[in-house]
Design a protein around this motif. Structure first.
Motif, mmCIF file in Angstrom:
data_model
loop_
_atom_site.group_PDB
_atom_site.id
_atom_site.type_symbol
_atom_site.label_atom_id
_atom_site.label_comp_id
_atom_site.label_asym_id
_atom_site.label_seq_id
_atom_site.Cartn_x
_atom_site.Cartn_y
_atom_site.Cartn_z
ATOM 1 N N ALA A 292 0.836 -1.210 0.000
ATOM 2 C CA ALA A 292 0.000 0.000 0.000
ATOM 3 C C ALA A 292 0.866 1.253 0.000
ATOM 4 N N GLY A 293 1.941 1.229 0.789
ATOM 5 C CA GLY A 293 2.806 2.405 0.877
ATOM 6 C C GLY A 293 3.543 2.701 -0.411
ATOM 7 N N VAL A 294 4.101 1.690 -1.040
ATOM 8 C CA VAL A 294 4.879 1.953 -2.254
ATOM 9 C C VAL A 294 3.982 2.352 -3.417
ATOM 10 N N LEU A 295 2.738 1.842 -3.448
ATOM 11 C CA LEU A 295 1.829 2.259 -4.514
ATOM 12 C C LEU A 295 1.438 3.727 -4.360
ATOM 13 N N VAL A 296 1.305 4.186 -3.138
ATOM 14 C CA VAL A 296 1.059 5.621 -2.916
ATOM 15 C C VAL A 296 2.222 6.433 -3.476
ATOM 16 N N ALA A 297 3.443 5.960 -3.253
ATOM 17 C CA ALA A 297 4.618 6.676 -3.766
ATOM 18 C C ALA A 297 4.588 6.775 -5.275
ATOM 19 N N SER A 298 4.024 5.764 -5.949
ATOM 20 C CA SER A 298 3.976 5.763 -7.406
ATOM 21 C C SER A 298 3.113 6.898 -7.948
ATOM 22 N N ALA A 299 2.158 7.382 -7.157
ATOM 23 C CA ALA A 299 1.239 8.431 -7.618
ATOM 24 C C ALA A 299 1.973 9.733 -7.944
ATOM 25 N N TRP A 300 3.119 9.958 -7.340
ATOM 26 C CA TRP A 300 3.871 11.199 -7.567
ATOM 27 C C TRP A 300 4.895 11.077 -8.701
ATOM 28 N N LEU A 301 4.882 9.935 -9.411
ATOM 29 C CA LEU A 301 5.885 9.712 -10.464
ATOM 30 C C LEU A 301 5.240 9.377 -11.808
ATOM 31 N N THR A 302 3.961 9.703 -11.972
ATOM 32 C CA THR A 302 3.215 9.196 -13.116
ATOM 33 C C THR A 302 3.673 9.739 -14.460
ATOM 34 N N THR A 303 4.432 10.817 -14.487
ATOM 35 C CA THR A 303 4.885 11.365 -15.771
ATOM 36 C C THR A 303 6.207 10.749 -16.220
ATOM 37 N N VAL A 305 8.747 6.997 -16.414
ATOM 38 C CA VAL A 305 8.780 5.540 -16.333
ATOM 39 C C VAL A 305 9.204 5.089 -14.944
ATOM 40 N N LEU A 306 9.769 5.997 -14.146
ATOM 41 C CA LEU A 306 10.137 5.659 -12.768
ATOM 42 C C LEU A 306 8.927 5.286 -11.926
ATOM 43 N N ALA A 307 7.726 5.614 -12.410
ATOM 44 C CA ALA A 307 6.510 5.222 -11.682
ATOM 45 C C ALA A 307 6.404 3.713 -11.559
ATOM 46 N N ALA A 308 7.064 3.004 -12.462
ATOM 47 C CA ALA A 308 7.007 1.537 -12.404
ATOM 48 C C ALA A 308 7.867 0.969 -11.284
ATOM 49 N N VAL A 309 8.805 1.751 -10.764
ATOM 50 C CA VAL A 309 9.719 1.226 -9.740
ATOM 51 C C VAL A 309 8.972 0.875 -8.453
ATOM 52 N N PRO A 310 8.112 1.765 -7.900
ATOM 53 C CA PRO A 310 7.345 1.346 -6.722
ATOM 54 C C PRO A 310 6.448 0.140 -6.986
ATOM 55 N N VAL A 311 5.889 0.065 -8.189
ATOM 56 C CA VAL A 311 5.068 -1.100 -8.528
ATOM 57 C C VAL A 311 5.934 -2.357 -8.529
ATOM 58 N N ALA A 312 7.161 -2.229 -9.053
ATOM 59 C CA ALA A 312 8.079 -3.373 -9.051
ATOM 60 C C ALA A 312 8.403 -3.810 -7.624
ATOM 61 N N VAL A 313 8.500 -2.838 -6.708
ATOM 62 C CA VAL A 313 8.747 -3.180 -5.302
ATOM 63 C C VAL A 313 7.560 -3.955 -4.733
ATOM 64 N N ALA A 314 6.332 -3.483 -5.059
ATOM 65 C CA ALA A 314 5.137 -4.197 -4.598
ATOM 66 C C ALA A 314 5.091 -5.610 -5.182
ATOM 67 N N VAL A 315 5.410 -5.735 -6.463
ATOM 68 C CA VAL A 315 5.409 -7.051 -7.102
ATOM 69 C C VAL A 315 6.548 -7.909 -6.553
ATOM 70 N N PHE A 316 7.668 -7.290 -6.188
ATOM 71 C CA PHE A 316 8.779 -7.994 -5.542
ATOM 72 C C PHE A 316 8.304 -8.708 -4.273
ATOM 73 N N LEU A 317 7.383 -8.071 -3.546
ATOM 74 C CA LEU A 317 6.870 -8.658 -2.315
ATOM 75 C C LEU A 317 5.789 -9.708 -2.579
ATOM 76 N N THR A 372 -5.985 8.359 -9.563
ATOM 77 C CA THR A 372 -6.377 6.985 -9.885
ATOM 78 C C THR A 372 -5.485 5.988 -9.163
ATOM 79 N N ILE A 373 -4.182 6.251 -9.142
ATOM 80 C CA ILE A 373 -3.267 5.353 -8.433
ATOM 81 C C ILE A 373 -3.572 5.349 -6.939
ATOM 82 N N LEU A 374 -3.903 6.500 -6.379
ATOM 83 C CA LEU A 374 -4.265 6.555 -4.961
ATOM 84 C C LEU A 374 -5.519 5.729 -4.681
ATOM 85 N N PHE A 375 -6.463 5.733 -5.623
ATOM 86 C CA PHE A 375 -7.657 4.895 -5.470
ATOM 87 C C PHE A 375 -7.265 3.415 -5.391
#
Length: 405
Positions: A292-303, A305-317, A372-375
């Protein structure tokens, strides 16, 4: 973990399904390319994918019933034969210039339905060939297989399609032949002997549903798995759409799925160490809140490709969470109910993730990418609260002390 690799039956199943999954990933890229070449219509390419997804969803619950009623080895072999014949038929049609949209849809639906049944039976069979204490490690190895083939398959599919359009489909058919050989060589029974004849289909399905909803742990798994799948699918789709709206080139956008895939593959190899480090209940709670925390972080990187890094961390878990949940599920579920229990969980998780892209499209248009990502991140909080509060998670016992209930 080394003991798991010395398990002949598991190694045969894992190796043969790695090849089968690779063939599936190759074809998954080649099919839309073929439809686009034949029709020039992105809509028709989407129709093929939608038909395959509907077939998978529609097959899930019946697959669970069949996995508990029929001889599992025989059913897996029949699935491989059907997929092998369908793959060869499509390859021949493409090679001779006779492929049609109707044929492609038919093959895609057959393949999706047989794959849904095969995968349900494979998961249900783990308990028969892997000791209870090693079930989470086996699930983690299967996660590594999934992410590894998903990373390798599309580039290989594109390469083969470039050589000749029929080659990916013949390659996929060959992978089903490898699967057939691997399953044939497994000596150990893939299910326990049943002392009573299996109930009728409707009665069997109702029995599986009752078992899931009466078991506190399995109820919690449903509430944890569905939001996690929903959120990860929705966030990744949101990132892709948002990057496209900001004029990012397709090649760079494609890196998002690569980054996420690497995160999942790495997480699958790390999962056994995390399971040894933390008790299952604490591990599941920590993973859900961290996601939940890393996906929130992704919301501030949507412009970027670095937005995928927090998602990768979530998928890593994710593999660690799946290994804990599904390893424990396999240990506490009687063998005669394995298929039905898995089919209910898979259906809930797949249905949620299937709805995510549509909702993401609406919300991105109305709210923009960050909101949308925050949702979607908020939906993971539901999973995290369940992992923290549900008695079924809090009262998880060491696998050595579990018994089917």
């Amino acid at each position: 973990m080394s003991a798991l690799w010395r398990n002949r039956e598991f190694t045969l199943l894992w190796t043969s399904q790695s090849l089968s999954d690779l063939g599936g990933a190759i074809a998954q890229l080649a099919v839309p390319l073929l439809v686009l070449d034949l029709t020039g219509s992105p809509v028709k390419a989407g129709v093929v994918g939608t038909c395959a997804l509907i077939a998978k969803l529609a097959t899930r619950l019946p697959a669970g019933v069949l996995a508990d009623r029929v001889d599992r080895r025989r059913a897996m072999l029949i699935c491989d034969v059907i997929r092998l014949i369908a793959g060869i038929g499509l390859g021949v049609a493409v090679a001779t210039g006779r492929a049609t949209l109707a044929l492609i849809i038919t093959v895609a639906v057959l393949d999706a339905a047989c794959t849904a049944l095969f995968n349900t039976i494979e998961h249900a069979s783990l308990r028969s060939i892997v000791p209870a204490a090693q079930l989470p490690a086996a699930v983690a190895r299967n996660e590594a297989r999934t992410y590894g083939t998903a990373l390798a398959g599309p580039p290989l599919g594109g390469l083969l399609y470039g050589v000749t359009h029929a080659l990916p489909f013949f390659g996929n058919a060959l992978s089903y032949l490898a699967s057939f050989a691997g399953v044939t060589l497994i000596r150990r029974p893939l299910q326990a002997e049943q002392s009573e004849p299996p109930p009728r289909h409707a009665t069997a399905l109702a029995e599986g549903l009752r078992f899931v909803f009466r078991n506190p742990f399995l109820r919690a798994v449903l509430i944890i798995a569905a939001p996690l799948n929903f959120a990860l699918t929705g966030v990744l789709f949101t990132i892709v759409v948002t990057l496209q709206r900001h004029g990012v080139t397709p090649g760079v956008i494609g890196l998002t799925e690569t980054i996420v895939g690497i995160g999942g593959l790495t997480g699958a190899f790390v999962a056994p160490a995390l399971q040894r480090w933390l008790p299952f209940a604490r591990l599941i709670r920590a993973i859900c809140w961290a996601a939940a925390g890393v996906l929130v972080a992704s919301a501030w990187l949507t412009t970027s490709v670095l937005a995928a890094v927090p998602v990768a961390v979530a998928v890593f878990l994710g593999p660690s969470c799946n290994a804990a949940l599904f390893g424990y599920q396999a240990a506490i579920t009687p063998d005669r109910l394995q298929g039905r229990v898995l089919s209910v969980i898979f259906l809930a998780a797949m249905s949620a993730s299937a709805a995510a892209p549509l909702l993401a499209g609406f919300f991105v248009t109305a709210w923009g990418g960050p909101r949308t990502i925050l949702f979607f991140a908020a939906s993971v909080v539901v999973a995290a609260l369940t992992a923290s509060l549900a008695a079924g998670i809090r009262e998880m016992e060491p696998l050595e002390e579990t018994a089917p209930t």
